[in-house]
Design an enzyme around this catalytic site. Structure first.
Site, mmCIF file in Angstrom:
data_model
loop_
_atom_site.group_PDB
_atom_site.id
_atom_site.type_symbol
_atom_site.label_atom_id
_atom_site.label_comp_id
_atom_site.label_asym_id
_atom_site.label_seq_id
_atom_site.Cartn_x
_atom_site.Cartn_y
_atom_site.Cartn_z
ATOM 1 N N LYS A 128 -20.913 4.066 10.144
ATOM 2 C CA LYS A 128 -20.068 4.490 9.017
ATOM 3 C C LYS A 128 -18.631 4.153 9.343
ATOM 4 O O LYS A 128 -18.267 4.055 10.526
ATOM 5 C CB LYS A 128 -20.201 6.002 8.815
ATOM 6 C CG LYS A 128 -19.717 6.490 7.466
ATOM 7 C CD LYS A 128 -20.761 6.328 6.386
ATOM 8 C CE LYS A 128 -20.198 6.656 5.028
ATOM 9 N NZ LYS A 128 -21.251 6.658 4.001
ATOM 10 N N ASP A 168 -18.522 3.640 -0.346
ATOM 11 C CA ASP A 168 -18.716 5.100 -0.301
ATOM 12 C C ASP A 168 -17.572 5.646 -1.160
ATOM 13 O O ASP A 168 -17.029 4.904 -2.013
ATOM 14 C CB ASP A 168 -18.655 5.618 1.161
ATOM 15 C CG ASP A 168 -19.082 7.076 1.288
ATOM 16 O OD1 ASP A 168 -20.286 7.351 1.210
ATOM 17 O OD2 ASP A 168 -18.217 7.959 1.439
HETATM 18 P P1 NDP Z 1 -16.950 8.212 -5.711
HETATM 19 O O1 NDP Z 1 -15.624 8.029 -5.085
HETATM 20 O O2 NDP Z 1 -17.463 7.183 -6.662
HETATM 21 O O3 NDP Z 1 -17.016 9.618 -6.460
HETATM 22 C C1 NDP Z 1 -16.780 10.827 -5.818
HETATM 23 C C2 NDP Z 1 -16.751 11.902 -6.895
HETATM 24 O O4 NDP Z 1 -16.675 13.167 -6.283
HETATM 25 C C3 NDP Z 1 -15.557 11.796 -7.808
HETATM 26 O O5 NDP Z 1 -15.889 12.247 -9.078
HETATM 27 C C4 NDP Z 1 -14.566 12.741 -7.119
HETATM 28 O O6 NDP Z 1 -13.580 13.265 -7.981
HETATM 29 C C5 NDP Z 1 -15.496 13.831 -6.708
HETATM 30 N N1 NDP Z 1 -14.900 14.590 -5.605
HETATM 31 C C6 NDP Z 1 -14.477 14.124 -4.414
HETATM 32 N N2 NDP Z 1 -13.985 15.120 -3.674
HETATM 33 C C7 NDP Z 1 -14.117 16.225 -4.445
HETATM 34 C C8 NDP Z 1 -13.795 17.579 -4.257
HETATM 35 N N3 NDP Z 1 -13.227 17.995 -3.110
HETATM 36 N N4 NDP Z 1 -14.084 18.459 -5.249
HETATM 37 C C9 NDP Z 1 -14.668 18.038 -6.392
HETATM 38 N N5 NDP Z 1 -14.971 16.760 -6.637
HETATM 39 C C10 NDP Z 1 -14.705 15.881 -5.679
HETATM 40 O O7 NDP Z 1 -17.975 8.404 -4.512
HETATM 41 P P2 NDP Z 1 -19.548 8.245 -4.496
HETATM 42 O O8 NDP Z 1 -20.105 8.699 -5.798
HETATM 43 O O9 NDP Z 1 -19.864 6.897 -3.999
HETATM 44 O O10 NDP Z 1 -19.947 9.254 -3.331
HETATM 45 C C11 NDP Z 1 -20.171 10.645 -3.569
HETATM 46 C C12 NDP Z 1 -20.924 11.229 -2.382
HETATM 47 O O11 NDP Z 1 -22.180 10.556 -2.237
HETATM 48 C C13 NDP Z 1 -20.261 11.135 -1.011
HETATM 49 O O12 NDP Z 1 -20.620 12.248 -0.226
HETATM 50 C C14 NDP Z 1 -20.894 9.879 -0.422
HETATM 51 O O13 NDP Z 1 -20.841 9.882 0.991
HETATM 52 C C15 NDP Z 1 -22.318 10.054 -0.915
HETATM 53 N N6 NDP Z 1 -23.110 8.827 -0.926
HETATM 54 C C16 NDP Z 1 -22.706 7.732 -1.640
HETATM 55 C C17 NDP Z 1 -23.487 6.602 -1.659
HETATM 56 C C18 NDP Z 1 -23.151 5.421 -2.514
HETATM 57 O O14 NDP Z 1 -23.987 4.494 -2.595
HETATM 58 N N7 NDP Z 1 -22.006 5.383 -3.179
HETATM 59 C C19 NDP Z 1 -24.710 6.506 -0.850
HETATM 60 C C20 NDP Z 1 -25.094 7.746 -0.206
HETATM 61 C C21 NDP Z 1 -24.284 8.837 -0.235
HETATM 62 P P3 NDP Z 1 -12.078 12.643 -7.930
HETATM 63 O O15 NDP Z 1 -12.208 11.319 -8.606
HETATM 64 O O16 NDP Z 1 -11.287 13.638 -8.673
HETATM 65 O O17 NDP Z 1 -11.709 12.538 -6.467
#
Ligand code: NDP
Length: 447
Positions: A128, A168
């Site tokens: 990572k 991510d």
């Molecule tokens: P994105 O950046 O696309 O989206 C993250 C989302 O979570 C946004 O809507 C963001 O809101 C919100 N968010 C982040 N921090 C907070 C917080 N403290 N409170 C509330 N909302 C929050 O990321 P991903 O969708 O890619 O990833 C989301 C999760 O999934 C992570 O844990 C990642 O490690 C995991 N993951 C992702 C994979 C992938 O293929 N993308 C694969 C496996 C796991 P805002 O825009 O306001 O920050």
């Protein structure tokens, strides 16, 4: 020494050696609990320093990332890549760009990734990386300059057979484009298998964008089938509105559920009639707006500024935002309000107390290393396509993804049962993931 004492002594030593890394400690603690169950039955897994080696990254890189902002000011960020374990294949895992990123977070994510990647059944090791760079409010060219500077250092440590990063939080298609462009320039070759999540015209795979979210819905469906249940008529709560959340919402609704609430870090929306996924994608992916804009533009939707999405009631909760976003109080309220299935779309979104509470109340709780493995699995399918200079159809790739998620559910469910923990999918995932990596490490000797 009895197993309890033996594992506690590993854990104590790990806390000492990795002081000040709470997220990494949390990920270690959860796996250590499951290792107690394994070592009771199969004590040979403690031989040859296997546990100590598994918990120590093969390599950890930290580097300076200097770049110039639009005002001509030099900014300095910190870059990370933790290459945790390559017993099963090249290191594989995403890059996270978020101001909260530090070594502890990257190590926790890298450690989880080892077991997740093992569960996919595909030949990928765990790693990572990322940076404390905050992309929010940065112009497109600032993002590009940052990505180029980040890759200028990272490029010498990655490659198709060595380490294959992906996206991510904060790293989506745009960032992968800039990162790949700089890699290609520095490496002086179009080595498409070195990054995944690429654009479709230059080596990307269909379904990769949707894969993590779809996979969360597929594994939830599989768990529901197991209990003679289905998405049909269910109410679904999904935190986040990023890559994972959006496609989990799309698939959950296609399967017959109604997504009644979603969020971002500014608050959450409640939408009793379900989410208009195309509209949400337009607001979040194309226009890069906050989620309140969706509520302003769609009738019947309420925005709760700074609100807690876990106060809503539903049958299924899919936390898809970030680590430790759902605590024990949230878990209690969700259970009181009727939740029966929880699948972690994000990595470690439930605190350990919340996860234990769900399990104690017979909620089917599927941990992130199983539930969100669809993303990395499809990345491995992208690598397969790159290696054979082929590109598969959407339907074929989606079918492979569905099969992988069904296999993961069967594997964690069967493993839990074999080890006397029927229905404990946390133990099932940790043990099934661990055994495959451990067998490979034992076969390959002390390295
Ligand atoms: P994105 O950046 O696309 O989206 C993250 C989302 O979570 C946004 O809507 C963001 O809101 C919100 N968010 C982040 N921090 C907070 C917080 N403290 N409170 C509330 N909302 C929050 O990321 P991903 O969708 O890619 O990833 C989301 C999760 O999934 C992570 O844990 C990642 O490690 C995991 N993951 C992702 C994979 C992938 O293929 N993308 C694969 C496996 C796991 P805002 O825009 O306001 O920050």
């Amino acid at each position: 020494m009895n197993v309890e004492k033996q594992v506690n002594s590993y854990y104590d030593r790990l806390l000492e050696r990795n002081a000040g890394e709470p997220e990494f400690h949390q990920a270690l603690a959860e796996v250590m609990d499951s290792l107690k169950i394994v070592l009771e039955k199969d004590p040979e897994y403690a031989n040859y320093g296997l546990i100590e080696r598994l918990c120590e990254p093969e390599r950890q890189l930290m580097f300076r990332v200097p770049w110039t902002d639009d005002n001509g000011e030099v900014q300095v960020n910190r870059g990370f890549r933790v290459q945790f374990n390559s017993a099963l294949g090249p290191y594989k895992g995403g890059l996270r760009f978020h101001p909260s990123v530090n070594l502890s977070i990257i190590k926790f994510l890298g450690f989880e990734q080892i077991f997740k990647n093992s569960l996919t059944g595909l030949p990928i090791g765990g790693g990572k990386g990322g940076s404390d760079f905050d992309p929010k409010g940065r112009s497109d060219v600032e993002i590009m300059r940052f990505c180029q500077s980040f890759m200028t250092e990272l490029h010498r440590h990655i490659g198709e057979y060595r380490d294959v990063p992906a996206g991510d939080i904060g790293v989506g298609g745009r960032e992968i484009g800039y990162l790949f462009g700089q890699y290609r320039r520095l490496a002086n070759q179009h080595e498409s298998g070195t990054l995944t999540g690429k654009g479709l015209t230059w080596g990307g795979s269909l379904v990769r964008t949707e894969a993590t979210g779809y996979g969360v819905a597929y594994i939830t469906k599989e768990a529901m089938n197991h209990f003679g249940d289905s998405f049909e008529g269910s109410k679904v709560i999904i935190s986040g509105s990023g890559n994972v959340a959006i496609y989990a919402a799309q698939k959950a609704q296609e399967l017959g559920g109604t997504v009644i609430a979603m969020s971002d870090s500014s608050g959450y929306i409640s939408t009793p009639e379900g989410v208009d996924v195309e509209k949400l994608r337009d607001v979040k992916e194309n226009r890069r707006e906050r989620i309140n804009v969706y509520a302003e533009e769609v009738d019947g939707v309420t925005f709760h500024e700074g609100g807690n999405i876990w106060e809503e009631s539903g049958d299924i909760a899919l936390p898809c935002a970030t680590q430790n976003e759902l605590d024990e109080d949230d878990a209690k309220r969700l259970v009181e309000n009727g939740v029966r299935y929880v699948a972690e779309g994000a990595n470690m979104p439930c605190t350990p107390e919340a996860a234990h509470y769900f399990q104690s109340k017979d909620v089917a709780f599927i941990p992130g290393k199983a539930a969100n493995a669809g993303g990395v699995a499809t990345s491995a399918l992208e690598m397969q396509q790159n290696a054979t200079r082929d590109s598969w159809s959407f339907d074929y790739t989606d079918e492979r993804l569905q099969q992988i998620m069904a296999n993961i559910f069967q594997s964690i469910s069967k493993t839990a049962k074999t080890y006397g923990r029927e229905g404990d999918y946390v133990a099932g995932a940790n043990i099934a993931g661990f055994k495959k990596v451990a067998d490979a490490m034992l076969a390959q000797g002390v390295i």
